[in-house]
Design a protein around this motif. Structure first.
Motif, short mmCIF file in Angstrom:
data_model
loop_
_atom_site.label_atom_id
_atom_site.label_comp_id
_atom_site.label_asym_id
_atom_site.label_seq_id
_atom_site.Cartn_x
_atom_site.Cartn_y
_atom_site.Cartn_z
N GLY A 1 0.81 -1.22 0.00
CA GLY A 1 0.00 0.00 0.00
C GLY A 1 0.83 1.26 0.00
N GLY A 2 2.13 1.10 0.00
CA GLY A 2 3.01 2.27 0.11
C GLY A 2 3.09 3.08 -1.16
N LYS A 3 2.85 2.44 -2.28
CA LYS A 3 3.00 3.16 -3.55
C LYS A 3 1.72 3.88 -3.97
N VAL A 4 0.65 3.66 -3.19
CA VAL A 4 -0.60 4.31 -3.54
C VAL A 4 -0.51 5.78 -3.18
N THR A 5 -0.93 6.64 -4.12
CA THR A 5 -0.76 8.07 -3.85
C THR A 5 -2.07 8.77 -3.59
N GLN A 6 -3.20 8.09 -3.83
CA GLN A 6 -4.46 8.83 -3.76
C GLN A 6 -5.22 8.63 -2.47
N TYR A 7 -4.51 8.37 -1.37
CA TYR A 7 -5.20 8.21 -0.10
C TYR A 7 -5.97 9.48 0.26
N ARG A 8 -7.11 9.32 0.91
CA ARG A 8 -7.91 10.49 1.30
C ARG A 8 -7.41 11.01 2.65
N VAL A 9 -6.15 11.46 2.65
CA VAL A 9 -5.50 11.86 3.89
C VAL A 9 -6.22 13.04 4.55
N ALA A 10 -6.58 14.04 3.73
CA ALA A 10 -7.22 15.23 4.31
C ALA A 10 -8.58 14.85 4.91
N ASP A 11 -9.32 13.98 4.21
CA ASP A 11 -10.62 13.56 4.73
C ASP A 11 -10.46 12.80 6.03
N PHE A 12 -9.41 11.96 6.10
CA PHE A 12 -9.22 11.21 7.33
C PHE A 12 -8.79 12.14 8.46
N GLY A 13 -8.06 13.19 8.10
CA GLY A 13 -7.69 14.21 9.09
C GLY A 13 -8.94 14.83 9.70
N THR A 14 -9.90 15.17 8.83
CA THR A 14 -11.15 15.75 9.31
C THR A 14 -11.87 14.76 10.22
N PHE A 15 -11.86 13.50 9.78
CA PHE A 15 -12.51 12.44 10.55
C PHE A 15 -11.87 12.35 11.95
N MET A 16 -10.55 12.44 12.02
CA MET A 16 -9.87 12.34 13.32
C MET A 16 -10.24 13.53 14.20
N LYS A 17 -10.31 14.71 13.59
CA LYS A 17 -10.63 15.90 14.39
C LYS A 17 -12.05 15.83 14.92
N LEU A 18 -12.92 15.16 14.17
CA LEU A 18 -14.30 15.01 14.65
C LEU A 18 -14.38 13.96 15.74
N ASN A 19 -13.31 13.19 15.91
CA ASN A 19 -13.35 12.11 16.89
C ASN A 19 -12.25 12.24 17.93
N LEU A 20 -12.12 13.45 18.45
CA LEU A 20 -11.14 13.67 19.51
C LEU A 20 -11.67 13.10 20.81
N LEU A 21 -10.77 12.53 21.60
CA LEU A 21 -11.17 11.99 22.89
C LEU A 21 -11.07 13.09 23.94
#
Lengths: 474, 676
Positions: free
Chosen positions: B411-431
């Motif tokens: 999975g390391g060569k994949v470049t199109q990860y939805r990193v920004a979307d996952f960032g938003t997801f993490m911020k919505l799920n702060l403990l």
């Protein structure tokens, strides 16, 4: 993980072993070298990140080769070993303790594989054998021609104090029986740890390197033993600044699992198959955040992006101390909740780290007068404020009452009259231009301190109301 | 230390018995100078003052408490008992009374020891405190009760420590006190009643014999030694003014603490702010914080260990390292242990300065100067929430050196990860810590996992495998609303609006994705784009059916697309909600049910028929859903009262009447008897 191989170079290792039905013969040391080579070959294929060091011992112990991943270098060095004197175990343990500590401090689990003659059954059970000062196990491989006399005297191969165990090759000794025992050790010791990294419905098969160990700790009232489950479940996220420097038991690389296949085409395909693990790493790195994950029912860890150097960054699992209070300033981990999606700013501030209900002594004004200087400093403080009245009237009386309350609690009655004396003396010493209120207040305070009521803890001495100023009453 | 001592440490329960007899009201004869002010020449200096022996003792006891409770906010309990003509306890084992302010308050009302008035009826004695101490020790603490209730394999041992501060004439009187105390323990053990009390398994008795500084004393020190299987004795004889120092020395042994002296702290002079001098501050903390240092090179360890002046313990000297930048903390993972600290001289100016510096949020690195002159960073001092901790920093190499980069793995060569979307997801799920305590039926961890599950029900990893997440101008707020537990009617409208705008775009034949060279979907025809977009949207909505309102959004999509709900997914979901509500009326969150729908009941069949009959019109209209629901409400609603048992068993006759056989069991009985 790291490994130390300890090779016995005593004269007994010089003994020749004749292989049945052939004309070949080997010394015990040659067999030992053969076994180590088998182990190194296994590591080269299955556990390339393992650091290996080699020490040799007889009556003394020497470091032949410090921790390295260059297995060929080790092979070259062990091919030219020379015999020394008799076997002696305590220096080995000491040398290994020192070697491991100076290299890794005490945070790294270290396997010690010792190859020696049959004397180990007795020798390693002597009272002068101390345990290792680092987390790890000792595996002893005795090379002996005949079944040891001692072997039957000890019903188990376990060594005392949890030091480790003895595992002997099958008899008769041949290069292949030695190779077999080393392969067995390698397979049991260097097992890649497979787990599933999960965040809701997103998941990824991963390897943890080095493999996490189970953990046993004797706390007050109970012995806690924890094992990591094969599922690492993310329970939420934290800003990295909130979890600076937690106490960590161990740390592990979290690598996406690949199916072992020599065919390069499938590997290429794997590299192009999206992996949640890689996505998580990217997002944690970009946002500078940390994921909290549950390792087992009462054990938690943190996932962070970590870089050895600028280029190679990786997902790392930080294993915290078992229990729900591993990060004391966050409180009980079980009381962490996910923020509601639309959390207003003010709410967010309110729910930030829970304040500890009772403050520590250094965080409140507690008076300790065990040392003379402590008391003198407190008295000097009120005298300084006394001279600055009427400006300092509130703080003078506040400080005076504080001292008075402490004196009452400690039953230090003489202190109050003595302070009254000092205040009067101070009053008589006031320079000419002083505000008249200052003298009035000093006299007032001295009179109050001398009253019998001054020892009543409920009483608070208040400033005298004078015509000079409408100062705030306390 | 044996395992049993480790599991049941004596320091869990400590009792102090402090002599409050008139003798302790005597001055300790150690004077404190009170000469602070300039006085006219020839003036008499103010008289020095004296602490009483009681003041010296109780100060020392409170200092012991202060240090213990600073370092161990829980689990290390101390009680103080005073004894004169009778014994008085200042606090009990409950956590609300285990703090210094509580004790100070009670000491204020206790007051100084009485002046000696001969009383023929009753003597003043420290001995009255012994029984109270023994009674306190058999009393279970909350932790002991919890452990006993757990019924572990190991039986809970009641081990404790008693410190007696008194004044004895000679060694035989000490023996006398010891045997009286021993008898009290034996007596108390006889009156143990479960579950609130527990007999004493072992007690460590420390007698501190004290006397005014001016006299000499015949009592000699004795190291800890066993008296009986349940009692160890240790005796210290010390003038009153030195009790404070003695007790803090004992404290280090009792709680396995160690001392660190932070050396070379640069501080501005009080009088002259422009110059600065270096100061040392001593702190106490758990001894394990030093393990790494002491286990390392012996020579290096020797270089930092020093004997503490005027005391009989050792301190480790570590050098203050002036922080250069704010972010020079060691790596997050190189801290191996964490322990609370407390300053030894809490009132001294250098201590106060260091404490304030730390409490203001700055951290201090401590360096160990090695024998050869080399330095290595060994510890960090840092505060969190008003508590200060010492961190041990691992100075060794890491086994993780030179790891393979994640980009080289699967999975390391994949470049199109939805990193920004996952960032938003993490911020919505702060403990965040919550003030509500969790109860048996409320588990926040499982809640959190459930919440994450919902939000990731449909979550493509890469941008090229999704269209709807790349069309946020159309699909938001629908994408973020649908993953919520509950959505309001207004939010349903907002979601529908998103679908309508996509419809509008399709009818205008707009490009969904602006063709660009880098876009891998550029070859896709416009029609195909819409086709796969609608299909994906349907999958997304189907993955997020948590409430009726969620279903309405999917229904809206079906209507707009003129599509039949072929798998009857809405109906099944609605049925599931109904069923789980009826099954477990107390559970509000019906959505936590397994996504496996329960088998269709007979009722579904009925409803189905009616729905088909009643709707002559288009089965794909909103009307359809409305009617399905109405029927549902009318028919399926559980009857307002429980049905008669007889009616439930009844058989329907041809004429429509119900027939039920009454007293069936009696019949059965007689049949059975007859058969016999």
């Amino acid at each position: 993980m790291a490994t130390v191989i300890a090779i016995d170079l005593s004269v007994s290792m010089l003994r020749d072993i004749k292989i049945k039905d052939t004309k070949e013969s080997f010394t015990l040391l040659q067999l030992a070298t053969h076994g180590v080579n088998v182990l190194l070959d296994y590591l080269a294929v299955h556990s390339r990140l393992e650091f290996v060091a080699v020490v040799t011992f007889s009556s003394t112990c020497d470091v032949l080769c410090s921790f390295t991943r260059d297995y060929d270098l080790i092979k070259a060095k062990i091919s030219q070993l020379e015999f020394r004197t008799n076997t002696c175990y305590p220096p080995v343990i000491q040398t290994i303790n020192y070697l491991v500590h100076s290299e890794w401090s005490n945070s790294v689990t270290c396997q010690v594989i010792m190859i020696t003659d049959g004397n180990c059954y007795e020798g390693l059970r002597k009272p002068d054998i101390t345990p290792f000062l680092f987390p790890g196990k000792l595996i002893v491989v005795p090379l002996e021609q005949v079944s040891s006399l001692y072997k039957n005297n000890y019903d188990s191969n376990k060594l005392p104090n949890g030091l480790g165990y003895i595992t002997s090759p099958e008899l008769p000794l041949t290069p292949s029986s030695v190779a077999k025992v080393f392969e067995k050790i390698a397979k049991e010791t260097y097992v890649p740890y497979s787990a599933v990294l999960r965040c809701g419905n997103l998941k990824s098969d991963v390897h943890l390197i080095p493999p996490p160990m189970s953990y046993t700790k004797a706390a007050d009232f109970e012995i806690i033993t924890c094992c990591i489950s094969s599922e690492l479940s993310i329970i939420g996220f934290l800003e990295s600044s909130k979890v600076e420097c937690p106490a960590t038991l161990s740390r592990h690389l979290v690598l996406p699992q690949r199916i072992l296949d020599e065919c390069s085409e499938t590997n290429e395909a794997f590299a192009k198959t999206p992996s949640f693990c890689v996505l998580l790493h990217g997002a944690l790195k970009v946002e500078n955040m940390t994921a909290v994950c549950q390792l087992s029912s009462n054990w938690y860890g943190l996932l962070v992006s970590w870089a050895d150097n600028k280029k190679k960054s990786n997902l790392m699992l930080i294993i915290l101390e078992p229990g729900t209070n591993a990060i004391p300033w966050l409180g009980d981990i079980r009381n962490l909740t996910l923020s509601p999606t639309e959390l207003s700013k003010s709410d967010a501030d309110e729910t930030q780290p829970s304040k500890t209900p009772d403050k520590r002594s250094y965080n409140q004004s507690q008076l300790v007068w065990i040392k003379e200087a402590g008391l003198q400093a407190d008295i000097q403080k009120i005298l300084r404020q006394a001279r600055k009245m009427p400006d300092k009237i509130p703080s003078f009386y506040k400080e005076l009452n504080r001292i008075r309350k402490a004196a009452i609690a400690y039953s230090f009655n003489d202190l109050l009259t003595s302070i009254a004396d000092l205040l009067e003396l101070e009053c008589s010493n006031l320079p000419g231009g002083t505000h008249p209120d200052c003298a009035l207040q000093l006299t007032h305070a001295a009179i109050e301190l001398r009253k019998p009521l001054a020892m009543d803890p409920k009483l608070t001495i208040v400033p005298m109301t004078t015509k000079y100023a409408q100062h705030d009453l306390m | 230390m044996s395992l049993m001592d480790q599991l049941f440490p004596a320091n869990h329960k400590t009792t102090f018995v402090v002599d409050h007899t008139p003798y302790f009201g005597l001055a300790s004869n150690s004077h404190i100078k009170m000469d602070f002010t300039k006085r006219p020449s020839g003036g008499i200096p103010p008289a020095p003052i004296f602490k009483s022996m009681w003041t010296c003792s109780i100060e020392a006891v409170l200092e012991y408490c202060r240090i213990v409770w600073d370092l161990f906010p829980e689990g290390k309990l101390i009680r103080v008992i005073s004894s004169d003509m009778q014994s008085r306890t200042l606090n009990n084992w409950s956590s609300s009374q285990q703090n210094v302010n509580y004790m100070l308050h009670h000491l204020s009302s206790l007051g100084p020891p009485a002046k000696l008035v001969p009383n023929p009826n009753r003597d003043y004695s420290v001995v009255y405190g012994f029984r109270t101490a023994a009674e306190a020790m058999i009393e279970c603490t909350t932790a002991q009760m919890d452990q006993a209730a757990k019924k572990n394999n190991i039986e809970v041992q009641n081990k404790c420590r008693t410190v007696i501060i008194t004044s004895a004439r000679d060694n035989p009187s000490i023996d006398n006190l010891m045997s009286m105390f021993h008898n009290e323990i034996i007596k108390s053990n006889k009156y143990v009643s479960q579950p609130n009390s527990m007999s004493i398994n072992h007690c460590h008795l420390v007698i501190i014999n004290t006397y005014p500084d001016s006299i000499t004393c015949e009592v000699t020190d004795r190291p800890p030694h066993p008296i009986s299987p349940m009692l160890d004795l240790e005796v210290h004889s010390i003038p009153a003014s030195k009790i404070g120092i003695k007790i803090s020395n004992l404290l280090l042994k009792h709680y396995n603490l160690a001392s660190t002296t932070v050396t070379g702290i640069p501080m501005k002079e009080e009088q002259n702010a422009s110059s600065s001098a270096n100061y040392d501050v001593e702190i106490y903390h758990a001894a394990t914080a030093h393990t790494t240092i002491l286990n390392a090179n012996v020579a290096d360890a020797k270089a930092v260990v020093a004997k503490k002046e005027g005391a009989d313990y050792e301190t480790i000297k570590l050098k203050w390292c002036t922080p250069r930048a704010n972010n020079n903390l060691p790596d997050i993972h190189s801290c191996t242990t964490l322990h609370r600290i407390t300053p030894v001289d809490i009132n001294s100016r250098p201590s106060a300065c260091l404490i304030t510096f730390l409490l203001n949020g700055r951290s201090v690195l401590l360096e160990m100067i090695k024998q050869g002159g080399g330095k290595s960073m060994s510890h960090v001092l840092k505060s969190y929430n008003g508590e200060i901790y010492i961190h041990t920093v691992s100075s060794g190499r890491t086994v993780l050196e030179d790891p393979p980069a994640i980009s080289e793995g699967p999975g390391g060569k994949v470049t199109q990860y939805r990193v920004a979307d996952f960032g938003t997801f993490m911020k919505l799920n702060l403990l965040q810590p919550t003030k509500r305590k969790q109860t048996e039926d409320k588990n926040y961890i499982d809640d959190a996992k459930e919440k994450l599950k919902k939000q990731t029900a449909y979550w493509p990893l890469i941008t090229s495998s999704t269209i709807i997440f790349n069309l946020k101008q159309y699909t938001e707020p629908m994408l973020s609303l649908m993953v919520k537990d509950n959505i309001s009617d207004q939010e349903v409208m907002n979601c529908k609006q998103c679908i309508y705008s996509l419809m509008a775009a399709e009818s205008k034949n707009e490009h969904l994705i602006t063709p660009s060279l880098s876009n891998p979907r550029k070859i896709m025809k416009k029609d195909d784009q819409y086709k796969s977009m609608w299909a994906e949207l349907e999958t997304f909505l189907k993955s997020n059916l948590y409430t009726e309102n969620h279903c309405k959004v999917l229904q809206c999509l079906f209507e707009c697309r003129g599509k039949l709900d072929e798998e009857k997914i809405i109906e099944k979901t609605l049925m599931r909600f109904k069923k789980s509500l009826a099954d477990r009326p107390s559970v509000i969150r019906a959505t936590t049910d397994s996504p496996m729908s329960p088998p269709l009941t007979q009722q579904t069949g009925i409803k189905h028929n009616i729905a088909h009959k009643a709707v002559a019109a288009d089965p794909n209209s909103v009307m359809y859903l409305q009617i399905v629901q109405d029927q549902d409400n009318r028919r399926v609603n559980p009857p307002s009262r429980p049905q008669f048992a007889g009616r439930l068993k009844s058989i329907q006759k041809r004429n429509g009447n119900l027939f039920a056989k009454l007293y069936q069991h009696i019949d059965d009985d007689t049949d059975a008897k007859g058969a016999k």
